[in-house]
Design an enzyme around this catalytic site. Structure first.
Site, mmCIF file in Angstrom:
data_model
loop_
_atom_site.group_PDB
_atom_site.id
_atom_site.type_symbol
_atom_site.label_atom_id
_atom_site.label_comp_id
_atom_site.label_asym_id
_atom_site.label_seq_id
_atom_site.Cartn_x
_atom_site.Cartn_y
_atom_site.Cartn_z
ATOM 1 N N ARG A 1 48.384 16.995 102.083
ATOM 2 C CA ARG A 1 48.152 15.677 101.497
ATOM 3 C C ARG A 1 49.242 14.717 101.963
ATOM 4 O O ARG A 1 50.335 15.133 102.365
ATOM 5 C CB ARG A 1 48.216 15.843 99.973
ATOM 6 C CG ARG A 1 47.917 14.587 99.184
ATOM 7 C CD ARG A 1 46.531 14.642 98.600
ATOM 8 N NE ARG A 1 46.439 13.788 97.419
ATOM 9 C CZ ARG A 1 45.753 12.653 97.371
ATOM 10 N NH1 ARG A 1 45.103 12.239 98.432
ATOM 11 N NH2 ARG A 1 45.683 11.958 96.255
ATOM 12 N N THR B 1 36.718 10.402 100.270
ATOM 13 C CA THR B 1 37.023 11.691 100.840
ATOM 14 C C THR B 1 35.876 12.259 101.648
ATOM 15 O O THR B 1 34.810 11.678 101.723
ATOM 16 C CB THR B 1 37.335 12.688 99.700
ATOM 17 O OG1 THR B 1 36.314 12.569 98.719
ATOM 18 C CG2 THR B 1 38.647 12.390 99.033
ATOM 19 N N GLY C 1 34.477 12.018 96.327
ATOM 20 C CA GLY C 1 33.980 11.224 95.210
ATOM 21 C C GLY C 1 35.001 10.841 94.175
ATOM 22 O O GLY C 1 34.636 10.556 93.037
ATOM 23 N N GLY C 2 36.292 10.841 94.513
ATOM 24 C CA GLY C 2 37.293 10.445 93.534
ATOM 25 C C GLY C 2 37.253 11.344 92.315
ATOM 26 O O GLY C 2 37.068 12.555 92.412
#
Length: 572
Positions: free
Chosen positions: A107, A384, A476-477
């Protein structure tokens, strides 16, 4: 509703309460390309070219990691609105040979010069424009470092071979498809302010090119060639790094060469829970997704929802209640474990989750004000894309990757073709404030140098007797958590087919805002009326997340790409 997803926000392909497919969307590929069966491998990705890159890599006798890396770099070219080498991601990888399961965190990280209050204005309030647009929104990218480190350790083909499909796609181009076009329309005004982004993605007069226009990314192809030749140094040193640093300096950003030099991939201990006979293996913090997927499943395990049916008022009520409790815990406890103590084992302990389940009234909704974080044992006072792959040897990969919002920070480092992320927005710029997805932020997710922002990405594997049965994940958060958890619930508890488990109507509740979202056309007027009678504020609108799944079904590998989207599954 603003979208910051890598997956296509299309009108859903839905199921009735009897699990019948009742409609498709005109932009959707047909059911035959949404799923595939094979005995050697199966792959589900959000991109047609990405799935084909994995297919080509397997044909070259590459292994599952070669195929994953090839597909990841290719989808970075194919979906620049939501992922790319200017971003980062997580991966869960089960290696059959050793029996080990790895959780790899590549990340983005906060720059060394980042400060807790860097987005607060003179009025003491967070400035969302600074955390979402432009150079100050950019966190240190980790995608290249992560994928190359994983490939170096587990891959078999030369890096040049693995990156070739991505290089060719960037060089030759592909037609702009409807979802990409919508993302460009959404961000055109901001993209037009950046000369390099405008040159690549807009017309000379700042307009979005029509659907079907071929997008060629020559500079990105050049960057990918440098990476293929020089490995990590092709990105984190030399002309690519220099361009990003120069852009940052010119626009009063804070990224320096020291940030690139100090970036490290984190190999973390996977999070393991139990649901029925399966081990649920998912990403630990700084992902909140793994914790909350496991909480959700444990919360509902004793309710025998199969007797109710998947889309009844009672099933939706209990599932929404599980999500409320999880998101309240998320706001209080979740953050980067390298910086804060996260009571992970307490949060997923069955006793704790059962105590949370006992707080739920049988016949009414809880208002947000009635729901608070619990007190787990061991506590001291996050757009994403996703790829799922399995092979006949028993290897499995679930990996979710992102640049955060649509088109990231809407800036491109000159000469590189790299769309830079706006991942800094996933930190809590202000305690109690919300990010682009409306997720409430708490102290554990405050900004600090080299810290990783909290994420909802939930790449997950289900194992039975130490062997992979399901690889699943989604973009999708905050909706990722709901969608991944519901897909597992459908497949394991309700025993629907993998296709129907992915395609079924979805719902989402994240505590705040205090709204229960349900995919259109909804589960039926009578069910909606019952939920409203319980006190839910029900909104019938798409829950924008798109699940990619692969299952091992009695030695047949079955891939399903969400039929709401335009990705495809391939298998052999």
């Amino acid at each position: 509703m603003k979208q910051r997803l890598l997956f296509l926000s299309l009108t859903a392909l839905l199921l009735s309460c009897q699990n019948k497919v009742i409609r498709t969307d005109k932009e959707r590929v047909d059911r035959e390309t949404a799923q595939a069966y094979g005995s050697r491998y199966a792959v589900s990705t959000q991109g047609r070219f990405a799935s084909q890159a994995a297919e080509k890599t397997f044909a070259q006798n590459g292994n599952i990691i070669d195929a994953t890396v090839a597909a990841s770099f290719t989808v970075s070219v194919e979906r620049p609105q939501s992922t790319g080498i200017g971003g980062g991601g997580f991966m869960i990888f089960h290696e059959a040979k050793s029996g080990e399961t790895y959780a790899i965190d590549f990340r983005e990280r906060a720059p060394l010069k980042a400060t807790k209050n860097m987005y607060l204005g003179k009025d003491g309030k967070a400035d969302a424009d600074k955390s979402q647009n432009g150079v100050l929104a950019v966190a240190v990218p980790g995608l290249v470092s992560g994928l190359l480190e994983i490939h170096q350790r587990f891959g078999s083909l030369p890096l040049e071979t693995v990156l070739q499909p991505a290089i060719e796609l960037a060089e030759n181009g592909f037609p702009i498809y409807p979802e990409f076009h919508r993302a460009l329309e959404n961000r055109a005004e901001v993209l037009a302010k950046d000369p390099e982004a405008k040159k690549i993605f807009l017309t000379a007069d700042g307009k979005v090119p029509p659907v079907g226009t071929v997008l060629v990314q020559k500079d990105l192809a050049k960057t990918l060639r440098l990476i293929a030749k020089n490995g990590k140094n092709g990105f984190y040193k030399g002309p690519v790094a220099q361009s990003i640093i120069k852009l940052s300096k010119e626009r009063k950003g804070i990224i320096t060469q020291k940030d690139f030099d100090s970036y490290q991939v984190k190999w973390r201990k996977p999070l393991v829970g139990k649901f029925q006979k399966y081990e649920v293996v998912s990403m630990p913090p700084p992902s909140s997704g793994g914790v909350h997927v496991i909480q959700f499943l444990e919360f509902l395990e004793k309710d025998q929802l199969k007797k109710q049916g998947p889309l009844t008022a009672q099933s939706i009520h209990l599932a929404a209640s599980a999500l409320q409790s999880s998101f309240a815990d998320r706001a209080k406890y979740l953050g980067d474990p390298d910086f804060v103590k996260v009571p992970v084992e307490g949060l997923i302990s069955k006793d704790y989750v059962q105590s949370r389940r006992n707080e739920v009234p049988v016949d009414r909704a809880r208002k947000a004000s009635e729901v608070a974080a619990g007190k787990p044992p061991g506590y001291e006072s996050t757009e994403t894309t996703h790829l799922s792959l399995m092979d006949a040897e028993g290897n499995a990969v679930a990996t979710t990757q992102t640049i955060n919002g649509w088109m990231g920070a809407a800036i491109v480092a000159p000469g590189t073709g790299i769309v830079l992320n706006n991942e800094m927005d996933d930190f809590s710029a202000q305690e109690g404030g919300s990010n682009l997805f409306g997720a409430i932020g708490g102290k554990p997710n405050a900004i600090a140098p080299q810290k990783t922002p909290l994420s909802s990405m939930s790449p997950t594997l289900l194992l039975n007797n130490k062997k992979p049965v399901l690889a699943v994940g989604a973009p999708g958060g905050t909706r990722i958590i709901s969608c991944v958890a519901q897909t597992i619930l459908n497949y394991v508890e309700f025993k629907t087919s993998l296709y129907d488990s992915v395609a079924m109507l979805r719902y989402h509740h994240q505590w705040q805002p205090d709204v229960l979202y349900i995919d259109p056309p909804g589960p039926g007027a009578d069910v909606v009326a019952k939920l409203q009678g319980m006190g839910y504020d029900v909104k019938i609108e798409p829950v924008p997340c798109y699940v990619m799944a692969v299952a091992n079904e009695r030695d047949t590998l079955h891939g399903v790409a969400d039929p709401r989207d335009i990705g495809i599954s391939v298998a052999k």
